[in-house]
Design a protein around this motif. Structure first.
Motif, mmCIF file in Angstrom:
data_model
loop_
_atom_site.group_PDB
_atom_site.id
_atom_site.type_symbol
_atom_site.label_atom_id
_atom_site.label_comp_id
_atom_site.label_asym_id
_atom_site.label_seq_id
_atom_site.Cartn_x
_atom_site.Cartn_y
_atom_site.Cartn_z
ATOM 1 N N ARG A 147 7.991 3.806 -6.102
ATOM 2 C CA ARG A 147 9.002 4.619 -5.264
ATOM 3 C C ARG A 147 10.451 4.324 -5.551
ATOM 4 O O ARG A 147 10.821 3.120 -5.889
ATOM 5 N N ALA A 148 11.323 5.008 -5.449
ATOM 6 C CA ALA A 148 12.827 4.996 -5.409
ATOM 7 C C ALA A 148 13.205 3.829 -4.643
ATOM 8 O O ALA A 148 12.750 3.782 -3.290
ATOM 9 N N TYR A 149 13.896 3.070 -4.827
ATOM 10 C CA TYR A 149 14.612 1.971 -4.198
ATOM 11 C C TYR A 149 15.263 2.242 -2.876
ATOM 12 O O TYR A 149 14.789 1.779 -2.002
ATOM 13 N N ALA A 150 15.937 3.561 -3.150
ATOM 14 C CA ALA A 150 16.663 4.107 -1.720
ATOM 15 C C ALA A 150 15.795 4.175 -0.750
ATOM 16 O O ALA A 150 15.801 4.238 0.323
ATOM 17 N N GLU A 151 14.434 5.126 -1.371
ATOM 18 C CA GLU A 151 13.390 5.342 -0.393
ATOM 19 C C GLU A 151 12.675 4.227 0.470
ATOM 20 O O GLU A 151 12.562 4.213 1.476
ATOM 21 N N VAL A 152 12.605 3.219 -0.590
ATOM 22 C CA VAL A 152 11.872 1.914 0.011
ATOM 23 C C VAL A 152 12.709 1.537 1.140
ATOM 24 O O VAL A 152 12.472 1.190 2.381
ATOM 25 N N ASP B 207 8.129 -5.567 -8.067
ATOM 26 C CA ASP B 207 9.047 -5.537 -9.216
ATOM 27 C C ASP B 207 9.969 -4.338 -9.280
ATOM 28 O O ASP B 207 9.636 -3.364 -8.416
ATOM 29 N N GLN B 208 11.230 -4.749 -9.620
ATOM 30 C CA GLN B 208 12.146 -3.512 -9.536
ATOM 31 C C GLN B 208 12.718 -3.446 -11.003
ATOM 32 O O GLN B 208 13.013 -4.423 -11.498
ATOM 33 N N ARG B 209 13.016 -2.101 -11.413
ATOM 34 C CA ARG B 209 13.480 -1.697 -12.619
ATOM 35 C C ARG B 209 14.434 -0.774 -12.597
ATOM 36 O O ARG B 209 13.954 0.399 -11.783
ATOM 37 N N GLU C 117 0.854 -1.203 -0.086
ATOM 38 C CA GLU C 117 -0.049 0.099 0.151
ATOM 39 C C GLU C 117 0.816 1.101 -0.149
ATOM 40 O O GLU C 117 0.562 2.133 -0.626
ATOM 41 N N TRP C 118 1.742 1.249 0.608
ATOM 42 C CA TRP C 118 2.704 2.410 0.857
ATOM 43 C C TRP C 118 3.583 2.704 -0.248
ATOM 44 O O TRP C 118 3.791 3.755 -0.751
ATOM 45 N N GLY D 224 17.198 5.889 -11.556
ATOM 46 C CA GLY D 224 18.064 4.901 -10.753
ATOM 47 C C GLY D 224 17.044 3.694 -10.713
ATOM 48 O O GLY D 224 16.063 3.609 -11.483
ATOM 49 N N THR D 225 16.936 2.813 -9.613
ATOM 50 C CA THR D 225 16.312 1.818 -9.421
ATOM 51 C C THR D 225 15.028 2.251 -8.742
ATOM 52 O O THR D 225 14.823 2.919 -8.037
ATOM 53 N N TRP D 226 13.776 1.730 -9.377
ATOM 54 C CA TRP D 226 12.567 2.041 -9.135
ATOM 55 C C TRP D 226 11.729 0.819 -8.535
ATOM 56 O O TRP D 226 11.854 -0.304 -9.214
ATOM 57 N N VAL D 227 10.981 0.863 -7.474
ATOM 58 C CA VAL D 227 10.216 -0.392 -7.090
ATOM 59 C C VAL D 227 8.827 0.038 -7.348
ATOM 60 O O VAL D 227 8.169 1.040 -6.961
ATOM 61 N N THR D 228 8.208 -1.174 -7.921
ATOM 62 C CA THR D 228 6.632 -0.757 -8.169
ATOM 63 C C THR D 228 5.980 -2.003 -7.647
ATOM 64 O O THR D 228 6.597 -3.240 -7.240
ATOM 65 N N VAL D 229 4.758 -1.934 -7.214
ATOM 66 C CA VAL D 229 3.826 -3.151 -6.847
ATOM 67 C C VAL D 229 3.530 -4.139 -8.151
ATOM 68 O O VAL D 229 3.082 -3.555 -9.095
#
Length: 79
Positions: A20-25, A49-51, A13-14, A57-62
């Motif tokens: 969000r950016a991988y570093a933030e996660v 998922d990460q891409r 949910e967050w 940079g690296t982005w994290v998605t659901v």
């Protein structure tokens, strides 16, 4: 995953539909507690998922699986 399920759902949910950016996660969700491996649980189940994105940079998605799981477990959430 029963004990970590609520936190995995909170993580999904967050992250939200925009990602969000991988570093933030990692800053928000990293833990050294082996009993609360939330990030690892979500990855292991294919919910994230990460891409790499140029300029971001690296982005994290659901993932689609994670979105379906979140909607199934928290149907009141409008995604």
């Amino acid at each position: 995953m029963a004990t970590t399920e609520p936190l995995v759902l909170d993580l999904l949910e967050w992250i939200g539909p925009q990602g969000r950016a991988y570093a933030e996660v990692m800053d928000a969700w990293r833990t050294s507690c082996p009993r609360l491996p939330i990030w690892e649980e979500a990855n292991e189940h294919g919910f994230i998922d990460q891409r790499s994105e140029p300029g971001r940079g690296t982005w994290v998605t659901v993932s689609a699986l994670g979105t379906a799981h979140l909607q199934r477990c928290r149907p009141m959430l409008q995604r």
